[in-house]
Write an enzyme that holds these catalytic residues in place. Structure first.
Site, PDB file in Angstrom:
ATOM      1  N   SER A 180       1.430  -9.933  -0.196  1.00  0.00           N
ATOM      2  CA  SER A 180       0.637  -8.110  -0.362  1.00  0.00           C
ATOM      3  C   SER A 180       1.093  -7.284   1.147  1.00  0.00           C
ATOM      4  O   SER A 180       1.344  -6.290   1.278  1.00  0.00           O
ATOM      5  CB  SER A 180      -0.895  -8.295  -0.017  1.00  0.00           C
ATOM      6  OG  SER A 180      -1.696  -9.489   0.779  1.00  0.00           O
ATOM      7  N   GLY A 192     -16.307 -13.244   2.923  1.00  0.00           N
ATOM      8  CA  GLY A 192     -16.650 -11.844   2.193  1.00  0.00           C
ATOM      9  C   GLY A 192     -16.595 -12.053   0.998  1.00  0.00           C
ATOM     10  O   GLY A 192     -15.695 -11.428   0.472  1.00  0.00           O
ATOM     11  N   GLU A 202     -10.685 -13.847  -2.735  1.00  0.00           N
ATOM     12  CA  GLU A 202     -10.995 -12.706  -1.761  1.00  0.00           C
ATOM     13  C   GLU A 202     -11.242 -13.289  -0.417  1.00  0.00           C
ATOM     14  O   GLU A 202     -11.261 -15.266  -0.772  1.00  0.00           O
ATOM     15  CB  GLU A 202     -12.749 -12.367  -2.028  1.00  0.00           C
ATOM     16  CG  GLU A 202     -13.282 -11.699  -2.410  1.00  0.00           C
ATOM     17  CD  GLU A 202     -14.377 -10.771  -2.760  1.00  0.00           C
ATOM     18  OE1 GLU A 202     -14.750 -10.008  -2.480  1.00  0.00           O
ATOM     19  OE2 GLU A 202     -14.598 -11.741  -3.992  1.00  0.00           O
ATOM     20  N   ASP A 243     -17.576  -9.994  -1.579  1.00  0.00           N
ATOM     21  CA  ASP A 243     -18.614  -9.229  -2.467  1.00  0.00           C
ATOM     22  C   ASP A 243     -18.544  -9.198  -3.954  1.00  0.00           C
ATOM     23  O   ASP A 243     -18.934  -8.646  -4.453  1.00  0.00           O
ATOM     24  CB  ASP A 243     -18.133  -8.552  -1.422  1.00  0.00           C
ATOM     25  CG  ASP A 243     -17.019  -7.582  -1.219  1.00  0.00           C
ATOM     26  OD1 ASP A 243     -16.159  -7.717  -0.734  1.00  0.00           O
ATOM     27  OD2 ASP A 243     -16.911  -6.154  -1.965  1.00  0.00           O
ATOM     28  N   SER A 283      -8.162   0.084   7.148  1.00  0.00           N
ATOM     29  CA  SER A 283      -8.527  -0.550   8.612  1.00  0.00           C
ATOM     30  C   SER A 283      -7.446  -1.065   8.965  1.00  0.00           C
ATOM     31  O   SER A 283      -6.620  -1.710   9.608  1.00  0.00           O
ATOM     32  CB  SER A 283      -8.824  -1.849   8.016  1.00  0.00           C
ATOM     33  OG  SER A 283      -8.490  -2.959   6.763  1.00  0.00           O
ATOM     34  N   LYS A 342       1.083  -1.453   0.178  1.00  0.00           N
ATOM     35  CA  LYS A 342       0.003   0.187  -0.144  1.00  0.00           C
ATOM     36  C   LYS A 342       0.726   1.404  -0.017  1.00  0.00           C
ATOM     37  O   LYS A 342       0.061   2.475  -0.243  1.00  0.00           O
ATOM     38  CB  LYS A 342      -1.043   0.290   1.081  1.00  0.00           C
ATOM     39  CG  LYS A 342      -1.721  -1.024   1.109  1.00  0.00           C
ATOM     40  CD  LYS A 342      -3.205  -0.796   1.618  1.00  0.00           C
ATOM     41  CE  LYS A 342      -4.737  -2.044   0.687  1.00  0.00           C
ATOM     42  NZ  LYS A 342      -4.428  -2.459   1.965  1.00  0.00           N
TER      43      LYS A 342
HETATM   44  C1  LIG Z   1      -5.324  -3.902   1.354  1.00  0.00           C
HETATM   45  C2  LIG Z   1      -4.962  -5.161   1.579  1.00  0.00           C
HETATM   46  C3  LIG Z   1      -5.236  -5.804   0.559  1.00  0.00           C
HETATM   47  C4  LIG Z   1      -6.507  -5.844  -0.329  1.00  0.00           C
HETATM   48  O1  LIG Z   1      -6.159  -4.463  -1.440  1.00  0.00           O
HETATM   49  P1  LIG Z   1      -7.434  -3.156  -2.035  1.00  0.00           P
HETATM   50  O2  LIG Z   1      -6.510  -2.954  -3.449  1.00  0.00           O
HETATM   51  O3  LIG Z   1      -8.198  -2.869  -1.072  1.00  0.00           O
HETATM   52  O4  LIG Z   1      -7.763  -4.929  -2.750  1.00  0.00           O
HETATM   53  C5  LIG Z   1      -4.318  -6.672   0.488  1.00  0.00           C
HETATM   54  N1  LIG Z   1      -3.450  -7.180   1.179  1.00  0.00           N
HETATM   55  C6  LIG Z   1      -3.329  -6.365   1.949  1.00  0.00           C
HETATM   56  C7  LIG Z   1      -1.844  -6.901   3.191  1.00  0.00           C
HETATM   57  C8  LIG Z   1      -3.201  -5.244   2.246  1.00  0.00           C
HETATM   58  O5  LIG Z   1      -3.720  -4.463   2.926  1.00  0.00           O
END
Ligand SMILES: *Cc1c(COP(=O)(O)O)cnc(C)c1O
Length: 320
Positions: free
Chosen positions: A305, A209, A205, A211, A79, A54
């Site tokens: 991620s 959830g 997902e 969605d 979050s 992010k």
């Molecule tokens: C935010 C996040 C996601 C999901 O990313 P989106 O862009 O909201 O789909 C996945 N893994 C981690 C570690 C995140 O912080």
């Protein structure tokens, strides 16, 4: 709807974050390759600054502010990881930051956000609307809102992870990434479709959830209650209009993974690859395992991620 970001925007984002964001390593594992029968490339965004991809979207967005926007400041609601990303980007760029976070966000994430010098405003995620709180702060104080996923600059920034991955290892047959609001998978799709058009992009997902999966099936953005899952980075209630559109035209499929599958993947990463991946970051690998027969002999990218999980929580989850 704001105009959709393109791969040119991902390239511009890559230039903007160069030298500030880490170019994270791509890890491989013979054990994983043998278990799934394919060649896996793990993009280790758990090693990104502030511990998740992010930072890419957060920095790209705040770096594009006008001098006036930079002076007044930024507000973000999240979050956790988006909050830290915007807080760190704002700190690096000398921009004041206000972050709206749920009262039950992981302690490590709240502490890190405050540590980056941001003002934290907390709310109840099961009863209050964080977007409304963000909009109110924006109106009252002139702050620019950077939403966590439905924003062209955020999506373009997130796409730089897959761009780096494919440029480093070459064309992929499949790429898997988690889906919360869809910013990461949308950016991933822009890069994959530009660099290896035949690559199948699969979003994943939490089973609690689904969605985004339902949204694509029903042809409209489906809203759900906050899902109860250990994948706290993907507890979103709905995707956005930008991410919906990009997903609709570029994804091969959306799959789901259960909390038990995430824990198993988290244990594999810790035991065999010696890395800490947070539950949400395990979604891609968990889904790849589900369809291993279809992946036989293929080159498969997995976006890990993030790695932000409290150590006590991590141990509890692994201990079962
Ligand atoms: C935010 C996040 C996601 C999901 O990313 P989106 O862009 O909201 O789909 C996945 N893994 C981690 C570690 C995140 O912080």
């Amino acid at each position: 709807m704001t105009s959709l970001p393109t791969y040119a925007d991902v390239e511009a984002a890559a230039a903007r974050i160069a030298g500030v964001a880490h170019k994270t390593p791509v890890l491989t594992s013979t054990t994983a390759d043998q278990a799934l029968g394919c060649k896996l490339f793990f993009k280790a965004e758990n090693f990104q600054r502030m511990g998740a991809f992010k930072f890419r979207g957060g920095y790209n967005s705040v770096a594009k502010f006008t001098p006036e926007q930079k002076k007044t400041g930024v507000v973000a609601y999240s979050s956790g990881n988006h909050a830290q990303a915007v807080a760190l980007a704002a700190k690096i760029l000398g921009v004041p930051a206000v972050i709206v976070m749920p009262h039950d966000a992981p302690a490590a994430k709240v502490a890190a956000t405050k540590g980056y010098g941001a003002e934290v405003v907390s709310y109840d995620r099961y009863s209050e609307d964080r977007e409304a709180i963000g909009a109110k702060l924006s109106a009252e104080r002139g702050l620019t809102i950077i939403p966590p996923y439905n924003h062209p600059d955020v999506i373009a920034g997130q796409g730089t992870a897959a761009k780096e991955l494919i440029e480093e290892v070459g064309p992929l047959d499949y790429v898997f990434a988690p889906v919360g609001g869809g910013g990461l998978i949308s950016g991933t799709a822009l890069s994959a479709k530009a660099l290896c058009p035949d690559c199948k992009v699969i979003g994943v997902e939490p089973a609690a959830g689904n969605d985004a999966q339902r949204s694509l099936a029903e042809g409209r953005i489906v809203h759900i209650d906050t899902p109860k899952t250990i994948a706290d980075g993907a507890q979103t209630q709905h995707i956005g209009d930008l991410t919906y559109t990009i997903m609709k035209y570029n994804l091969a499929e959306i799959r789901t993974a259960t909390d038990a599958e995430l824990i198993e993947a988290m244990g594999f990463f810790a035991t065999r690859m010696k890395i800490v991946v947070e539950p949400t970051g395990c979604l891609g690998f968990a889904a790849a395992k589900q369809i291993a027969p279809a992946l036989a002999g293929k080159r498969v990218g997995i976006i890990l991620s993030g790695g932000n999980v409290d150590m006590t929580r991590f141990c509890e989850l692994l201990a079962g």
